[in-house]
Design a protein around this motif. Structure first.
Motif, PDB file in Angstrom:
ATOM      1  N   ALA A 192       0.862  -1.178   0.000  1.00 18.95           N
ATOM      2  CA  ALA A 192       0.000   0.000   0.000  1.00 18.95           C
ATOM      3  C   ALA A 192       0.898   1.227   0.000  1.00 18.95           C
ATOM      4  CB  ALA A 192      -0.886  -0.010   1.235  1.00 18.95           C
ATOM      5  N   ARG A 193       0.457   2.281  -0.685  1.00 21.96           N
ATOM      6  CA  ARG A 193       1.240   3.505  -0.688  1.00 21.96           C
ATOM      7  C   ARG A 193       0.596   4.506   0.253  1.00 21.96           C
ATOM      8  NH1 ARG A 193       1.512   5.325  -6.606  1.00 21.96           N
ATOM      9  NH2 ARG A 193      -0.525   4.338  -6.630  1.00 21.96           N
ATOM     10  N   SER A 194       1.402   5.299   0.887  1.00 25.15           N
ATOM     11  CA  SER A 194       0.864   6.255   1.842  1.00 25.15           C
ATOM     12  C   SER A 194       0.483   7.541   1.129  1.00 25.15           C
ATOM     13  CB  SER A 194       1.906   6.537   2.927  1.00 25.15           C
ATOM     14  OG  SER A 194       1.615   7.761   3.533  1.00 25.15           O
ATOM     15  N   ILE A 195      -0.792   7.931   1.253  1.00 26.35           N
ATOM     16  CA  ILE A 195      -1.181   9.185   0.602  1.00 26.35           C
ATOM     17  C   ILE A 195      -0.529  10.374   1.277  1.00 26.35           C
ATOM     18  CG2 ILE A 195      -3.378   8.537  -0.446  1.00 26.35           C
ATOM     19  CD1 ILE A 195      -4.796   9.520   1.992  1.00 26.35           C
ATOM     20  N   PHE A 196      -0.147  10.212   2.549  1.00 20.91           N
ATOM     21  CA  PHE A 196       0.459  11.346   3.249  1.00 20.91           C
ATOM     22  C   PHE A 196       1.880  11.570   2.771  1.00 20.91           C
ATOM     23  CE2 PHE A 196      -2.870   9.729   5.922  1.00 20.91           C
ATOM     24  CZ  PHE A 196      -3.628  10.871   6.057  1.00 20.91           C
ATOM     25  N   ASP A 197       2.611  10.473   2.538  1.00 20.14           N
ATOM     26  CA  ASP A 197       3.954  10.622   1.991  1.00 20.14           C
ATOM     27  C   ASP A 197       3.877  11.227   0.602  1.00 20.14           C
ATOM     28  OD1 ASP A 197       4.977   9.632   4.222  1.00 20.14           O
ATOM     29  OD2 ASP A 197       5.612   7.696   3.419  1.00 20.14           O
ATOM     30  N   ASP A 198       2.935  10.696  -0.217  1.00 15.35           N
ATOM     31  CA  ASP A 198       2.906  11.094  -1.622  1.00 15.35           C
ATOM     32  C   ASP A 198       2.396  12.520  -1.811  1.00 15.35           C
ATOM     33  OD1 ASP A 198       3.760   8.620  -1.976  1.00 15.35           O
ATOM     34  OD2 ASP A 198       2.115   7.904  -3.227  1.00 15.35           O
ATOM     35  N   TRP A 199       1.383  12.898  -1.035  1.00 12.56           N
ATOM     36  CA  TRP A 199       0.720  14.155  -1.327  1.00 12.56           C
ATOM     37  C   TRP A 199       1.053  15.274  -0.348  1.00 12.56           C
ATOM     38  CZ3 TRP A 199      -4.773  11.760  -2.424  1.00 12.56           C
ATOM     39  CH2 TRP A 199      -4.678  11.026  -3.598  1.00 12.56           C
ATOM     40  N   LEU A 200       1.659  14.928   0.773  1.00  8.86           N
ATOM     41  CA  LEU A 200       1.929  15.992   1.738  1.00  8.86           C
ATOM     42  C   LEU A 200       3.427  16.150   1.975  1.00  8.86           C
ATOM     43  CD1 LEU A 200       0.660  18.017   3.690  1.00  8.86           C
ATOM     44  CD2 LEU A 200       0.799  16.265   5.445  1.00  8.86           C
ATOM     45  N   TYR A 201       4.066  15.057   2.438  1.00 11.72           N
ATOM     46  CA  TYR A 201       5.453  15.208   2.868  1.00 11.72           C
ATOM     47  C   TYR A 201       6.417  15.343   1.704  1.00 11.72           C
ATOM     48  CZ  TYR A 201       4.074  14.648   7.636  1.00 11.72           C
ATOM     49  OH  TYR A 201       3.507  14.862   8.857  1.00 11.72           O
ATOM     50  N   ARG A 202       6.194  14.546   0.613  1.00 12.31           N
ATOM     51  CA  ARG A 202       7.139  14.640  -0.489  1.00 12.31           C
ATOM     52  C   ARG A 202       7.083  16.020  -1.145  1.00 12.31           C
ATOM     53  NH1 ARG A 202       6.910   9.511  -3.244  1.00 12.31           N
ATOM     54  NH2 ARG A 202       7.693   8.835  -1.228  1.00 12.31           N
TER      55      ARG A 202
ATOM     56  N   ASP B  62      10.146  18.557  -1.280  1.00 10.38           N
ATOM     57  CA  ASP B  62      10.623  19.068  -2.570  1.00 10.38           C
ATOM     58  C   ASP B  62      10.683  20.589  -2.552  1.00 10.38           C
ATOM     59  OD1 ASP B  62      10.900  16.566  -3.461  1.00 10.38           O
ATOM     60  OD2 ASP B  62       9.076  16.510  -4.674  1.00 10.38           O
ATOM     61  N   LEU B  63       9.629  21.184  -1.979  1.00 10.44           N
ATOM     62  CA  LEU B  63       9.574  22.638  -1.884  1.00 10.44           C
ATOM     63  C   LEU B  63      10.745  23.152  -1.060  1.00 10.44           C
ATOM     64  CD1 LEU B  63       7.437  24.682  -2.924  1.00 10.44           C
ATOM     65  CD2 LEU B  63       6.620  24.811  -0.559  1.00 10.44           C
ATOM     66  N   LEU B  64      11.003  22.448   0.048  1.00 10.85           N
ATOM     67  CA  LEU B  64      12.091  22.846   0.937  1.00 10.85           C
ATOM     68  C   LEU B  64      13.423  22.788   0.203  1.00 10.85           C
ATOM     69  CD1 LEU B  64      12.456  23.543   3.978  1.00 10.85           C
ATOM     70  CD2 LEU B  64      13.162  21.181   4.283  1.00 10.85           C
ATOM     71  N   ARG B  65      13.590  21.681  -0.557  1.00 12.49           N
ATOM     72  CA  ARG B  65      14.840  21.521  -1.291  1.00 12.49           C
ATOM     73  C   ARG B  65      14.998  22.615  -2.341  1.00 12.49           C
ATOM     74  NH1 ARG B  65      13.964  15.947  -1.815  1.00 12.49           N
ATOM     75  NH2 ARG B  65      14.821  15.033   0.065  1.00 12.49           N
ATOM     76  N   ALA B  66      13.884  22.893  -3.049  1.00 12.00           N
ATOM     77  CA  ALA B  66      13.936  23.927  -4.083  1.00 12.00           C
ATOM     78  C   ALA B  66      14.277  25.261  -3.442  1.00 12.00           C
ATOM     79  CB  ALA B  66      12.588  23.997  -4.803  1.00 12.00           C
TER      80      ALA B  66
END
Lengths: 314, 636
Positions: free
Chosen positions: B587-597, B601-605
């Motif tokens: 199962a994939r985590s919607i929180f990892d995919d849609w919130l944390y990643r 990414d924003l933080l890295r950018a």
């Protein structure tokens, strides 16, 4: 006190002795509806006696959970028989419980039965357990929301008071909120007691069975207890449906004459409900397992509609 | 050395229980050491709510420490971290100014970080520790911001002064403080979507630490939410309660959904912690809404239900983590697919784990049922608010609590059935052995407390009612039924789990007596499980945890979004012979995919963009300093 004990014994006897007859009548009716003669309505008693006389064959893979489960199942049904308004509105143990407790006691039975299904280590048992708990879990929100709708109208969740409240309501059977909650509960009853279109009680086909797969390893007196408990569950659910939604003839004070009257009324109501189930089971086919959630979602929607009707009418 | 450290911890637990119990029943105790730390000094105060949580810590700490004596005690570093962890945790509910609170809170977090990191070799632990450190410090940042702002606005770092001054603050100020404080505390409690650290950190820590982290440390988040929303800030606008209630509904359902498809025994339990925090929040959220509407009796009931579930969760979750620890100790794995048959090899652990499973699945007459029943009753009476919009929120809460308890039952059929029943699925499980007596004693004590809390609500509810009354500032109700029956809201509902337990016990005996009377055969024969004519039964024919959870995966596939991967390797000479099949259906985590990643990414950018400022030229840096100085002068 004495009257309380008498009522308790009457209720347990009615449920314990009446349950196999209910199953027998249902089977006979179904057979007649498809043009077979079918077995006599008393056949389940003969089946139970036969099973009790046979030896138990038990797998060495199993543990004490497997052996304890039939007793736990019967115990949960006997305790609910003391809470459900069968002969009187408030049976002796009614103070201890209410509709929510009732549903959770049924869940206790399901929990142990599902564990027993896993205990023998066969793929059938595991499959049955997995499906049974899935159906039970998905039926849970419907039950509780329907209970909430009832509690809102009666101002209590104590079964006795709910029954007394509805007994006084004149246009009960024409109340849309009431009928919607009844429909929701009816579907849940079919799911919880393993009737069509959720589960087929007459089949032993691996791919479709739920309940029968779980109890496949049981034999002898254990199977007798499991079957008896299953019959009692059907009887209790139907009685709950009958007396909660149509509490006519039940609201008098406890005494031998009102109790007899209530039992006669119950027999009539159960006869009607049994015929409805028999006709339904003859008409519909079993749903694919993964369509069952849709049916349960439908019953949940009905329960929510009933709740809305209550809130809007207030 | 092992025993000394854990014995000390157990003694501390007894002391904490005693002191907490004293505070729960109205005892008052304060300690001020102004010289010890700057900015207000060390200040400890015992009040009923703090006493309750202190007693809760003590109550879990004793069995966890006794258990730790039996299991291998770990290195010296771990024992030290354990002592710091439990002692600082004991001080958190007593802290009564910002500085004391921040220090004890951070000590508790840091010590538990070292405990999560106890296995320094494993990549998994390092990752878990890293995520835990980041999340807990993000929470701390929110907390400190909220506390400092509140301190600045009320002009005092002491909690006592907040109580007096905060209700008079402007609405916006109170909203800002509420959001910051509750976000910080919710991160510690593991409320969705701030839960990501929990399923990583709990399995990585040793089991007695997991029991404490899950049983009581996340409850410090609950404690904080209670303090912030009901105590420090006073009654707030309705949306506070709605937010807490909705967070509770989401956490309960999502927590249990993740638990269903996870087959790591300890991670499954960690997900159930998220679920149970959700149930506690349902009670707190409704208490907030009722208090805001002036329905004191219902607010009291809601808070009492939440506190009851807090105790219950501490009891059964600590028990389950200790049981899981015993299983991991015996088999060397946390993967349920390699377990099975342990009920015969570890009968004591199995019974205790079964009690815990039934309790967390809310089966009567155990404790989980009583508090869920109370929570249902609190949610049921929402129509007395006379607000149809709020009724909708409450109905959502009711439906999610019902779904949660159904799914929790299913999940613990899986957890107990696959772990303990049928044939062992690996050599390690076949060679498992029962754990030492100290570990068994700890589990048995917790199992007994699950039963006691289940059949004794008539004793527990009045005590919790008086604590709730002191938090809400109302008078507790005179009586809630008699010794046998718990009555709620007049004639609304009554419950007697004691009567049910006795009736169940008698009904269990009935067939035993009746069967010989009706002439049942007593013959029993052993024969192998029926298997369609196969020759030998092996563990490979058993249902697996993955298969067990599959119906749920299909029903809720919109949530799990399973990524299926099937690799089949055929025999080189014929495609009809399969050499190897690899099947993965995570199962994939919607929180990892849609919130944390996206956030990362924003933080890295952002970091990449900021890098252009850092050119390496000293002259440019001097120019920055000059510009900053000029800016300050202009602004000042």
């Amino acid at each position: 006190m004495i009257a309380g004990f008498a009522v308790a014994i009457v209720q347990v006897l009615v449920v314990g002795v009446g349950a196999p007859l209910l199953v027998g009548v249902l089977r006979t009716l179904k057979a007649r509806l498809v043009g077979r003669r079918g077995p006599s309505p008393w056949q389940p008693y003969a089946d139970l006696r036969k099973l009790l006389a046979k030896e138990v064959v038990i797998s060495p893979t199993t543990s004490w959970v497997f052996r304890a489960t039939p007793y736990v199942l019967v115990a949960t049904m006997l305790v609910t028989a003391l809470i459900v308004p069968v002969a009187v509105a408030s049976p002796p143990l009614a103070f201890a419980g209410n509709i929510i407790l009732l549903m959770y006691i049924f869940m206790l039975g399901t929990f142990f039965l599902a564990l027993a299904g896993l205990d023998a280590g066969s793929a059938f048992g595991g499959m049955g357990s997995s499906r049974e708990v899935a159906v039970a879990a998905l039926a849970e929100p419907t039950i509780i929301v329907a209970v909430f709708a009832l509690a809102l109208r009666a101002g209590t969740i104590d079964l006795g008071r709910v029954v007394e409240h509805f007994g006084r309501e004149p246009w009960l059977a024409a109340n849309p909120a009431h009928l919607l909650a009844f429909a929701a509960f009816f579907i849940v009853m079919l799911a919880e007691t393993g009737r069509l279109p959720v589960d087929n009680p007459a089949t032993h086909l691996e791919l479709t069975m739920i309940h029968e797969a779980m109890v496949l390893e049981y034999s002898g007196r254990y199977l007798a207890l499991v079957e008896w408990a299953g019959a009692m569950k059907l009887f209790l659910f139907m009685t709950l449906l009958a007396n909660l939604f149509f509490p006519w003839g039940l609201t008098g004070p406890a005494g031998s004459a009102p109790v007899l009257l209530a039992l006669l009324a119950l027999a009539a109501k159960l006869a009607v409900l049994t015929s409805v189930v028999a006709v339904l089971e003859t008409m519909v086919a079993k749903l694919r397992l993964f369509r069952v959630p849709e049916l349960l979602a439908g019953s949940f929607a009905l329960a929510c509609l009933s709740l809305m009707a209550v809130i809007l009418v207030r | 050395m092992d025993r000394l450290a854990y014995g000390l911890a157990a003694l501390a637990g007894i002391g904490a229980t005693a002191l907490g119990g004293y505070g729960m029943f109205g005892g008052v105790w304060t300690l001020r050491l102004a010289w010890l730390v700057p900015l207000g000094g060390l200040e400890l105060t015992l009040d009923p709510l703090g006493g309750f949580f202190l007693a809760l810590i003590g109550f879990t700490l004793v069995p966890a420490s006794i258990y730790a004596m039996g299991s291998s005690g770990g290195e010296r570093r771990d024992r030290f971290a354990y002592l710091v962890f439990v002692l600082s945790m004991c001080l958190v509910p007593l802290a009564s100014n910002t500085m004391t609170f921040a220090i004890t809170w951070e000590l508790m977090s840091l010590a538990s970080y070292f405990l999560v990191l106890h296995d320094r070799e494993s990549k998994e632990s390092i990752h878990a520790g890293w995520v835990y450190a980041v999340m807990t410090h993000a929470g701390l940042a929110c907390l400190l911001a909220g506390m400092l702002l509140l301190g600045a606005w009320t002009g005092s770092p002491r909690f006592e002064d907040w109580r007096a001054a905060a209700p008079a603050l402007s609405g916006t100020a109170r909203d800002v403080a509420f959001v910051l404080l509750v976000l910080g505390f919710a991160g510690k409690a593991g409320v969705i979507p701030l839960h990501v650290w929990l399923p990583l950190a709990h399995p990585a820590a040793p089991s007695h630490v997991s029991a404490l982290m899950s049983g009581v440390m996340i409850k410090m988040g609950v404690y904080g939410i209670l303090r912030a929303s009901l105590d420090w800030l006073g009654a707030g606008p309705a949306w506070w309660g709605v937010a807490v209630l909705l967070a509770g509904a989401a956490s309960s359902v999502i927590g249990v959904l993740y638990a269903l498809v996870d087959h790591d025994l300890k991670r499954l339990l960690a997900f159930h912690s998220i679920e149970n925090i959700g149930i506690i929040l349902l009670g707190i959220g409704s208490a907030m809404l009722y208090q805001q509407a002036g329905l004191e009796a219902l607010a009291l009931l809601g808070l009492a239900a939440a506190l009851y579930h807090t105790v219950n969760h501490a009891a059964f979750k600590a028990l389950l983590f200790l049981g899981a620890g015993a299983v991991v100790h015996a088999t060397g794995t946390r993967n349920m697919e390699e377990m099975g048959g342990l009920i015969k090899r570890m009968p004591w652990t199995a019974v205790c784990f079964l009690v815990g499973s039934a309790a967390i699945a809310a089966l009567p007459p155990l404790n989980g049922f009583v508090s869920e029943w109370l929570t249902f009753l609190v949610l049921f009476q929402n129509t007395r608010l006379d607000a149809p919009g709020l009724s909708l929120v409450f109905t959502l809460g009711i439906a999610s609590l019902a779904l949660t308890s159904g799914l929790a039952m299913a999940c613990f059929v899986k957890a107990f059935g696959i772990t303990f029943l049928a044939l062992p699925r690996s050599d390690a499980a076949a060679r498992a052995h029962e754990v030492p007596p100290t570990m068994r004693v700890a589990m048995a004590a917790l199992a007994a407390s699950c039963v006691a809390l289940g059949v004794g609500p008539t004793l527990v509810v009045p005590a919790l009612g008086s604590i709730a009354a002191s938090v809400l500032g109302v008078t507790p109700p005179a009586t809630v039924g008699d010794w046998l029956t718990l009555r709620v809201s007049g004639t609304f509902a009554s419950l007697s789990t004691l009567a049910i337990a006795i009736a169940l016990g008698l009904a269990l005996l009935l067939p035993l007596v009746a069967l010989p009377l009706v002439g049942a055969s007593r013959r029993t024969r052993g024969y192998e499980t029926w298997g369609c004519g196969r020759i030998v039964q092996t563990a490979r024919m058993e249902y697996t945890a993955t298969a067990f959870a599959n119906p749920f995966k299909r029903v809720f596939d919109f949530f799990y979004r399973p990524a299926k991967r099937l690799d089949i390797e055929f025999h080189p000479e014929s495609r009809f012979f399969v050499e190897r099949i690899e099947y993965e259906n995570p199962a994939r985590s919607i929180f990892d995919d849609w919130l944390y990643r996206p956030a990362l990414d924003l933080l890295r950018a952002g970091a990449r963009a900021a890098r252009t400022l850092q050119s390496g030229s000293a002259n440019l840096y001097l120019a920055y300093i000059l510009a900053a100085l000029l800016l300050m002068l202009v602004l000042a």
